[in-house]
Design a protein around this motif. Structure first.
Motif, PDB file in Angstrom:
ATOM      1  N   GLY A   1       7.606  10.456  -7.526  1.00 41.28           N
ATOM      2  CA  GLY A   1       7.712  11.781  -8.126  1.00 41.28           C
ATOM      3  C   GLY A   1       8.923  12.478  -7.535  1.00 41.28           C
ATOM      4  O   GLY A   1      10.028  11.944  -7.546  1.00 41.28           O
ATOM      5  N   ASN A   2       8.703  13.667  -6.963  1.00 40.37           N
ATOM      6  CA  ASN A   2       9.799  14.408  -6.325  1.00 40.37           C
ATOM      7  C   ASN A   2       9.880  14.170  -4.823  1.00 40.37           C
ATOM      8  O   ASN A   2      10.697  14.795  -4.139  1.00 40.37           O
ATOM      9  N   ILE A   3       9.025  13.289  -4.321  1.00 38.78           N
ATOM     10  CA  ILE A   3       8.980  13.053  -2.873  1.00 38.78           C
ATOM     11  C   ILE A   3       9.892  11.880  -2.521  1.00 38.78           C
ATOM     12  O   ILE A   3       9.733  10.772  -3.052  1.00 38.78           O
ATOM     13  N   LYS A   4      10.838  12.123  -1.617  1.00 41.20           N
ATOM     14  CA  LYS A   4      11.703  11.049  -1.134  1.00 41.20           C
ATOM     15  C   LYS A   4      10.903  10.190  -0.164  1.00 41.20           C
ATOM     16  O   LYS A   4      10.320  10.688   0.792  1.00 41.20           O
ATOM     17  N   VAL A   5      10.864   8.891  -0.413  1.00 41.48           N
ATOM     18  CA  VAL A   5      10.067   7.983   0.413  1.00 41.48           C
ATOM     19  C   VAL A   5      10.900   6.766   0.786  1.00 41.48           C
ATOM     20  O   VAL A   5      11.968   6.522   0.220  1.00 41.48           O
ATOM     21  N   ASP A   6      10.402   6.009   1.753  1.00 42.73           N
ATOM     22  CA  ASP A   6      10.995   4.721   2.093  1.00 42.73           C
ATOM     23  C   ASP A   6       9.947   3.640   1.883  1.00 42.73           C
ATOM     24  O   ASP A   6       8.747   3.856   2.125  1.00 42.73           O
TER      25      ASP A   6
ATOM     26  N   CYS B   1       0.813  -1.216   0.000  1.00 46.39           N
ATOM     27  CA  CYS B   1       0.000   0.000   0.000  1.00 46.39           C
ATOM     28  C   CYS B   1       0.854   1.277   0.000  1.00 46.39           C
ATOM     29  O   CYS B   1       2.031   1.268   0.351  1.00 46.39           O
ATOM     30  N   ASN B   2       0.175   2.348  -0.398  1.00 49.94           N
ATOM     31  CA  ASN B   2       0.760   3.686  -0.463  1.00 49.94           C
ATOM     32  C   ASN B   2      -0.186   4.631   0.285  1.00 49.94           C
ATOM     33  O   ASN B   2      -0.945   5.372  -0.328  1.00 49.94           O
ATOM     34  N   PRO B   3      -0.160   4.604   1.630  1.00 50.76           N
ATOM     35  CA  PRO B   3      -1.096   5.431   2.401  1.00 50.76           C
ATOM     36  C   PRO B   3      -0.776   6.913   2.261  1.00 50.76           C
ATOM     37  O   PRO B   3       0.310   7.286   1.782  1.00 50.76           O
ATOM     38  N   PRO B   4      -1.684   7.800   2.672  1.00 52.55           N
ATOM     39  CA  PRO B   4      -1.443   9.253   2.563  1.00 52.55           C
ATOM     40  C   PRO B   4      -0.162   9.672   3.283  1.00 52.55           C
ATOM     41  O   PRO B   4       0.213   9.091   4.302  1.00 52.55           O
ATOM     42  N   TYR B   5       0.504  10.705   2.727  1.00 58.47           N
ATOM     43  CA  TYR B   5       1.765  11.184   3.308  1.00 58.47           C
ATOM     44  C   TYR B   5       1.572  12.342   4.281  1.00 58.47           C
ATOM     45  O   TYR B   5       2.422  12.589   5.124  1.00 58.47           O
TER      46      TYR B   5
ATOM     47  N   TRP C   1       0.736 -12.344   8.102  1.00 60.53           N
ATOM     48  CA  TRP C   1       0.857 -11.700   6.795  1.00 60.53           C
ATOM     49  C   TRP C   1       2.173 -10.910   6.719  1.00 60.53           C
ATOM     50  O   TRP C   1       2.826 -10.660   7.742  1.00 60.53           O
ATOM     51  N   SER C   2       2.525 -10.496   5.505  1.00 62.76           N
ATOM     52  CA  SER C   2       3.642  -9.572   5.289  1.00 62.76           C
ATOM     53  C   SER C   2       3.060  -8.240   4.845  1.00 62.76           C
ATOM     54  O   SER C   2       2.040  -8.198   4.157  1.00 62.76           O
ATOM     55  N   TYR C   3       3.724  -7.124   5.247  1.00 59.00           N
ATOM     56  CA  TYR C   3       3.241  -5.788   4.893  1.00 59.00           C
ATOM     57  C   TYR C   3       4.351  -5.035   4.165  1.00 59.00           C
ATOM     58  O   TYR C   3       5.516  -5.087   4.562  1.00 59.00           O
ATOM     59  N   TYR C   4       3.954  -4.287   3.144  1.00 57.96           N
ATOM     60  CA  TYR C   4       4.894  -3.483   2.352  1.00 57.96           C
ATOM     61  C   TYR C   4       4.262  -2.104   2.204  1.00 57.96           C
ATOM     62  O   TYR C   4       3.218  -1.963   1.559  1.00 57.96           O
ATOM     63  N   ILE C   5       4.898  -1.108   2.820  1.00 59.88           N
ATOM     64  CA  ILE C   5       4.266   0.204   2.972  1.00 59.88           C
ATOM     65  C   ILE C   5       5.194   1.304   2.472  1.00 59.88           C
ATOM     66  O   ILE C   5       6.346   1.400   2.911  1.00 59.88           O
ATOM     67  N   LEU C   6       4.694   2.146   1.565  1.00 56.00           N
ATOM     68  CA  LEU C   6       5.450   3.286   1.059  1.00 56.00           C
ATOM     69  C   LEU C   6       5.078   4.510   1.886  1.00 56.00           C
ATOM     70  O   LEU C   6       3.897   4.866   1.988  1.00 56.00           O
ATOM     71  N   ALA C   7       6.059   5.147   2.515  1.00 58.10           N
ATOM     72  CA  ALA C   7       5.758   6.297   3.379  1.00 58.10           C
ATOM     73  C   ALA C   7       6.904   7.299   3.350  1.00 58.10           C
ATOM     74  O   ALA C   7       8.067   6.924   3.173  1.00 58.10           O
ATOM     75  N   ALA C   8       6.555   8.581   3.553  1.00 53.43           N
ATOM     76  CA  ALA C   8       7.554   9.652   3.539  1.00 53.43           C
ATOM     77  C   ALA C   8       7.911  10.134   4.935  1.00 53.43           C
ATOM     78  O   ALA C   8       8.913  10.826   5.118  1.00 53.43           O
TER      79      ALA C   8
END
Length: 388
Positions: free
Chosen positions: A361-366, A302-306, A333-340
């Motif tokens: 985009g231009n946002i650095k995330v992990d 998932c890519n939750p709000p930043y 379960w396993s979780y994979y999360i995109l967050a800034a």
């Protein structure tokens, strides 16, 4: 036809994935640098790379590379390249440019010099003084990096993230190429349930469905190089036939996309329909607190709000805490999360097994990866095939 050298451009952090995709297509002369993967291939690779690469931004045909610290050097060495062998006499050939840490820093001047040099080269071959440029598009790029000029022609047209299914998007859509990368990095297999509890306009579930059935991401779109007389139509016909031959349209998938917003779910269903995968994804309006599953093993991607604006940060921090609680119920379960957010792991309530720096985009995330226990094997796992 003679071999060519191609460059698959990549978003920072995805170069290794793009290189693996290129190798999986059967091309082994691969060089990886920041932002690009260069490989040697035949002309048919232009068709296959555009159709199959899921994580690359575009595919460029490399014409030449040389050192240039003066405009004379740039002009003479550009003119010496085999432009007439690649570009027909009626072609449209605009020039774009970029310059980083180079003596020749004026992009407009570099573009003008390269355009003039290409025209001079074309004059010699076609014995004419003026070119109407009413034919197929061959967009040239001059890229200067530390005084090294790389001259390429774009073969893709619209960026490869434009699969052709997402005419409609939510306010903060995830690029299709990055969504595909998140799925590939998770090592998801088509026989495992995949859930996105913040699915928005459906990009992650749709890309998962394409990957799960081995459907080429470019199968439903066109590319600028399809109009090039330089590439025989038969090569494109063969490449498109291959995409259908290798697809597993009958492979069952268990993909779930949920969101709290009915409007974006409507977009998600429309986009899935355009992609031809609406039957493979279960979209549902569901608050995060109600997320659960009867399946013992699965993956959340998932890519939750930043929370980029100041007033949203506290709300997002509350959301991350809630995610930690809700996902914790799915403890196998396993979780994979995109967050800034730099404190995501603390807010979520546990450190990630692994994390990877990326850019949305231009946002650095992990990309925070939490590995659950390995499910018991039921015979050989069903993998994803690519042409090779």
């Amino acid at each position: 036809m003679a071999d060519v050298e191609l460059i698959a451009t990549a978003t920072f952090g995805l170069e290794a994935l793009v290189a693996k995709e290129v190798k999986d297509l059967g091309y082994q002369k691969v060089t990886v640098e920041n932002g690009k993967v260069t490989f040697g291939a035949d002309w048919g690779a232009i068709c296959r790379a555009n159709l199959w690469l899921r994580t690359a931004d575009r595919v460029r045909l490399k014409v030449g590379e040389f050192k240039a610290t003066t405009f004379d050097e740039l002009f003479e060495q550009t003119r010496a390249l085999p432009w007439p062998e690649l570009i027909p006499g009626d072609a449209e050939f605009p020039v774009e440019g970029k310059s980083v840490k180079s003596t020749l820093f004026s992009i407009s001047d570099c573009q003008a010099i390269v355009k003039k040099a290409v025209v001079e080269s074309m004059k010699q071959k076609y014995k004419q003084q003026w070119f109407s440029e009413q034919g197929p598009l061959y967009k040239i790029e001059v890229a200067l990096l530390k005084d090294i000029a790389t001259l390429t022609i774009d073969t893709s047209g619209a960026g490869l993230h434009k699969r052709g299914y997402r005419e409609l998007a939510s306010q903060a859509p995830l690029k299709e190429t990055l969504a595909a990368a998140l799925i590939i990095l998770s090592r998801w297999h088509p026989d495992t349930v995949l859930m996105d509890p913040f699915c928005g306009s459906g990009t992650i579930p749709i890309e998962a469905a394409l990957i799960g059935q081995n459907i080429a991401p470019g199968i439903n779109r066109e590319f600028v190089s399809e109009s090039w007389p330089t590439i025989p139509r038969e090569l494109w016909r063969q490449a498109r036939k291959e995409t259908h031959d290798l697809a597993h349209y009958d492979r069952p998938l268990d993909i779930i996309g949920t969101d709290i917003d009915n409007d974006v779910l409507k977009l998600a269903r429309q986009n899935a329909g355009e992609a031809g995968v609406e039957e493979l994804i279960h979209f549902q309006r569901l608050p995060l607190a109600d997320v659960r599953s009867s399946k013992k093993y699965g993956k959340i991607i998932c890519n939750p709000p930043y929370g980029e604006r100041l007033g949203e940060i506290r709300e997002v921090e509350r959301l991350y805490r809630e995610m930690g609680h809700v996902f914790g119920r799915l403890d196998t379960w396993s979780y994979y999360i995109l967050a800034a957010h730099p404190q995501f792991e603390r807010l979520f309530g546990r450190p990630a097994t692994k994390k990877r720096k990326l850019y949305n985009g231009n946002i650095k995330v992990d990309y925070y990866q939490y590995f659950g226990p390995r499910p018991p094997r039921k015979g050989k796992e069903s993998g994803v095939n690519v042409p090779g």
